[in-house]
Scaffold this active site. Structure first.
Site, PDB file in Angstrom:
ATOM      1  CB  CYS A 112      20.587 -22.787  31.033  1.00 48.20           C
ATOM      2  SG  CYS A 112      21.776 -22.682  32.380  1.00 48.20           S
ATOM      3  CB  CYS A 163      22.116 -20.512  35.500  1.00 46.93           C
ATOM      4  SG  CYS A 163      22.030 -19.201  34.271  1.00 46.93           S
ATOM      5  CG  LEU A 181     -13.899  -1.313  -1.463  1.00 48.10           C
ATOM      6  CD1 LEU A 181     -13.979  -1.990  -0.101  1.00 48.10           C
ATOM      7  CD2 LEU A 181     -15.139  -0.454  -1.694  1.00 48.10           C
ATOM      8  CE  LYS A 195      -5.887  -2.067   3.991  1.00 47.10           C
ATOM      9  NZ  LYS A 195      -5.440  -2.446   2.745  1.00 47.10           N
ATOM     10  CE  LYS A 230     -10.302  -3.676   2.155  1.00 48.76           C
ATOM     11  NZ  LYS A 230      -9.476  -4.818   1.823  1.00 48.76           N
ATOM     12  CG  ASP A 280      -2.062  -0.946   1.131  1.00 48.27           C
ATOM     13  OD1 ASP A 280      -2.299  -1.436   0.018  1.00 48.27           O
ATOM     14  OD2 ASP A 280      -2.695  -1.213   2.164  1.00 48.27           O
TER      15      ASP A 280
HETATM   16  S1  IVH Z   1     -17.293  -4.219  -1.181  1.00 44.56           S
HETATM   17  C1  IVH Z   1     -17.748  -2.193  -5.176  1.00 44.56           C
HETATM   18  N1  IVH Z   1     -17.180  -5.195   1.243  1.00 44.56           N
HETATM   19  O1  IVH Z   1     -11.799  -5.620  -0.232  1.00 44.56           O
HETATM   20  C2  IVH Z   1     -17.360  -2.635  -3.804  1.00 44.56           C
HETATM   21  N2  IVH Z   1     -15.296  -5.528  -0.170  1.00 44.56           N
HETATM   22  O2  IVH Z   1     -10.010  -3.555  -1.217  1.00 44.56           O
HETATM   23  C3  IVH Z   1     -16.847  -3.993  -3.788  1.00 44.56           C
HETATM   24  N3  IVH Z   1     -13.505  -6.820   0.862  1.00 44.56           N
HETATM   25  O3  IVH Z   1     -12.262  -6.285  -3.607  1.00 44.56           O
HETATM   26  C4  IVH Z   1     -16.246  -4.428  -2.547  1.00 44.56           C
HETATM   27  N4  IVH Z   1     -14.503  -7.162   2.782  1.00 44.56           N
HETATM   28  O4  IVH Z   1     -12.088  -8.274  -1.941  1.00 44.56           O
HETATM   29  C5  IVH Z   1     -16.531  -5.036   0.067  1.00 44.56           C
HETATM   30  N5  IVH Z   1     -17.249  -6.034   3.393  1.00 44.56           N
HETATM   31  C6  IVH Z   1     -16.610  -5.886   2.225  1.00 44.56           C
HETATM   32  C7  IVH Z   1     -15.326  -6.424   2.019  1.00 44.56           C
HETATM   33  C8  IVH Z   1     -14.698  -6.210   0.799  1.00 44.56           C
HETATM   34  C9  IVH Z   1     -13.419  -7.403   2.074  1.00 44.56           C
HETATM   35  C10 IVH Z   1     -12.434  -6.877  -0.138  1.00 44.56           C
HETATM   36  C11 IVH Z   1     -12.892  -7.216  -1.525  1.00 44.56           C
HETATM   37  C12 IVH Z   1     -12.572  -5.987  -2.312  1.00 44.56           C
HETATM   38  C13 IVH Z   1     -11.401  -5.448  -1.559  1.00 44.56           C
HETATM   39  C14 IVH Z   1     -11.147  -3.991  -1.855  1.00 44.56           C
END
Ligand code: IVH
Length: 692
Positions: A444, A449, A95, A332, A128, A49
């Site tokens: 040991c 010691c 995203l 993140k 996520k 990233d």
């Molecule tokens: S929505 C158009 N929701 O994160 C929006 N993605 O960095 C589509 N991901 O490609 C994605 N948890 O693989 C969405 N609750 C969640 C998610 C999620 C993980 C992943 C997914 C996406 C990536 C983007």
């Protein structure tokens, strides 16, 4: 795609923006290939990233240098040609990320501004998940296709593989739409990942070779899904959560994302339970804090929180840019993995003599703290990981777990590196280290010691043993190195006035210490037994032993048979206790402790309580509101139960308070042990019953 291994970023940055962009593109392409095609990334996501953000930042100030093939403009990585291509009728977007509160607010401000004078929209928040995005296609309720995201427009056909995932239904209820595409994340549960690595070790042991361990659940999930042989995917026990719709033909009228998730759930598709719709960005920020603190309580990993404008009409108005929707953002969480240089490997000697290798690292920020040392656990772990001084390594720090070295970044290993060898002698006392066959740890074994002497005294003085305030590690260190104390009995004949000769001691501290040592003489027998570090005798067994015999003389006079008859003991513990009390140095030590006037009888047992937990094992983890740690244990023991420090199959329940230990929670989860909160714990104490 580049096949050479470029450096991972900072060293040798070229001067001009165009040259740096070219370099970043090459480095990013290399790592994208490792991540997306080979499922074998070399660097943590956070480092990737960082490279991408640097590229985006330069491009932002030099828009003329943006090209359509820039990694900032394309979604994800390329396809692997070994699977049949699947064109996504509706592209699978990525995203944009927000790192921190300000970026989150900036995103919501932009969205609100675009929506002009409309009120601030509600936000759907969800986890996520750290896995691999896939799209499932159902026609007339039958699962007909599973595809990876690929570059967002064309992915790979992994239908046979997704069919092996237990969470994914092959058939939907009769009222399912004619066509339904649902998107979500394939992931691996932490318990499944750990079980897989245990299996790897068993297989390697049976074959007499070193095990090849899987590094983390995410990469394992991705690698497992993209197997040509779907029976391998099936063995890996993958899971799935859905979070988005693709093409839908003849579906219901849906107005919000929340409603969409509810509908998907009603069709029998797995929807995560931690999604919430919230009215303001402030509430979203609070929710993020809440989820972050619960990060290690779940049996799966998540690396962020996804926030989506809940109203589908507003989503349509906001639309998307080339890469990602404007109506969603991925917040993140601080990365739990980072790369750094391993300066050297050293061995530390623990209080029981255990020799633990650890890495001395170039300081790196990971999991929200600066890390400069990380454990390597034992000799086998160093060999399996083959980490060497001079390597660039991946360091992981998850929650309150101690930082560990995951493995080396092989592509940048110095040419002149050689495997590290475990030292032969104890770095503290110089005596040979010993490793017994079949045991992972090296020790040991020199009873004299200095590290072990200090360890025994520190343990004796610790809170759950003799609880000697003011002693502390530094004082113990000083007393041992000055030869004032060489075992725990010496504490009771210490010449306290002599301590005033040392700079760190004033009259007040000396008086406090003298009083604390004196007060420790009143601790009951159970505490003394625990403080003596008798092999096999932890806190619970010490208490049991004290109660079973009532006095120290009762224990020293007991036969192996008497000891083995104690509830929960058995031959191994009985033999260990019997042997320990018969060692000449033990006999001498006990004589001196008795002569010093220590309490040698057990505490009166509180028999006023109903024995609601007779014979039951209840484990407590985390901070409770109404009990101290000791208080909770006491409440269990006084009702006839036991409360050891770890969860096993015999555990009746795990009580969790604030910030419980992740390993206890995941162990309870995988062993099917009920996990209860404080209210249920109170009811359990009263009734002996778990909530139904
Ligand atoms: S929505 C158009 N929701 O994160 C929006 N993605 O960095 C589509 N991901 O490609 C994605 N948890 O693989 C969405 N609750 C969640 C998610 C999620 C993980 C992943 C997914 C996406 C990536 C983007």
């Amino acid at each position: 795609m580049s096949s050479e291994s470029p450096d991972t970023g900072d060293v040798g940055k070229p001067d001009g923006p165009a040259a740096r962009i070219a370099q970043l593109k090459a480095v990013i392409a290399y790592h994208a290939e490792r991540y997306y095609e080979l499922d074998d990334p070399e660097i943590p996501d956070a480092d990737y990233d960082k490279l991408l953000r640097e590229l985006i930042e330069i491009e932002r100030t030099h828009p003329d240098l943006i090209t359509t093939d820039s990694p900032s403009q394309v979604v994800g990585g390329p396809r692997n040609e070994t699977f049949a291509p699947v064109a996504h009728e509706m592209p699978m977007m990525s995203l944009h990320n927000a790192f921190g509160r300000e970026e989150l607010s900036a995103w919501s401000d932009r969205a609100v501004k675009r929506l002009e004078d409309r009120p601030v929209p509600a936000f759907a928040t969800e986890l996520k998940f750290d896995g691999l995005a896939i799209s499932l296609r159902y026609e007339d309720g039958i699962l007909v296709q599973g595809a990876t995201r690929g570059d967002g427009r064309v992915g790979e056909d992994v239908t046979r593989n997704v069919m092996t995932i237990a969470d994914i239904p092959h058939r939907l209820p009769a009222d399912a739409p004619r066509v339904l595409e649902v998107r979500g994340e394939v992931y691996m549960r932490i318990s499944a990942f750990q079980a897989l690595n245990v299996r790897q070790v068993e297989l390697a042991e049976a074959a007499g070779r070193p095990p090849k361990l899987f590094i983390n659940p995410r990469n394992t999930a991705a690698g497992s899904l993209r197997q040509k042989d779907a029976s391998i995917t099936a063995e890996r026990k993958l899971s799935f959560f859905c979070y988005q719709l693709g093409v839908v033909d003849n579906g219901p009228e849906l107005t919000s994302h929340t409603q969409t998730l509810e509908w998907l759930g009603s069709l029998g598709l797995p929807v995560n339970e931690h999604s919430l719709s919230l009215a303001s960005v402030e509430a979203v920020a609070d929710r993020i804090v809440e989820l972050e603190s619960a990060r290690h309580d779940f049996d799966y990993e998540f690396d962020g929180v996804v926030i989506k404008v809940d109203d589908l009409g507003l989503q349509a108005e906001l639309g998307a840019d080339a890469k990602a929707p404007r109506w969603a953002i991925a917040y993140k969480l601080p990365p739990e993995e980072a790369t750094t240089t391993l300066i050297d490997i050293e061995v530390s000697i623990g209080p029981s003599g255990q020799a633990t290798p650890f890495a001395r690292l170039e300081t790196v920020r990971v999991g929200g703290v600066d890390v400069s040392t990380a454990t390597l656990h034992n000799q086998d772990q160093v060999a399996v990981k083959d980490v060497r001084p001079g390597d660039t390594v991946i360091v992981r720090r998850a929650g309150d777990v101690i930082p560990e070295v995951v493995g080396p970044v092989m592509s940048v290993r110095p040419d002149d590196s050689s495997p590290w060898r475990f030292p032969k002698d104890c770095p503290v006392c110089g005596q040979p280290l010993v490793r017994t066959d079949g045991v992972a740890a090296t020790f040991c074994v020199n009873f004299h010691c200095p590290r072990q002497i200090r360890g025994r005294i520190e343990h004796f003085a610790s809170r759950y043993a003799m609880d000697i305030e003011w002693l502390g590690e530094k004082n113990v260190d000083l007393f041992v190195s000055e030869g004032l104390v060489s075992d725990v009995a010496d504490l009771y004949s210490l010449d306290f006035d002599k301590l005033l000769e040392f700079e760190r001691f004033g009259q007040k501290l000396v008086d406090n210490l003298r009083d604390a040592v004196e007060a420790s003489k009143t601790r009951p027998l159970g505490n003394l037994l625990f403080g003596l570090r008798i092999p096999e005798i932890g806190q619970v067994n010490a208490q049991t032993l004290a109660e079973a015999f009532g006095s120290l003389t009762g224990i020293t006079g007991a036969s192996v048979e008497d000891l083995a008859a104690v509830d929960g003991f058995g031959d191994v513990i009985a033999q260990s206790v019997h042997n320990w009390f018969r060692r000449p140095d033990t006999v001498d030590l006990i004589d001196r402790l008795v002569a010093a006037g220590l309490t040698t009888t057990a505490a009166e047992r509180d028999t006023s309580q109903l024995q609601t937990l007779a014979g039951q094992v209840v484990v407590v983890s985390g901070t409770l509101d109404g009990f101290t740690r000791d208080g909770a244990r006491e409440a269990i023991v006084s009702r006839g139960g036991k409360s050891p420090g770890s969860v096993s199959k015999k555990t009746m329940a795990l009580v969790v308070g604030a910030e419980p230990g992740a390993s206890k929670v995941s162990k309870a989860d995988s062993a099917g042990v009920p996990i209860i909160d404080e209210a249920a714990f109170m009811a359990l104490l009263d009734t002996g019953r778990l909530p139904t």
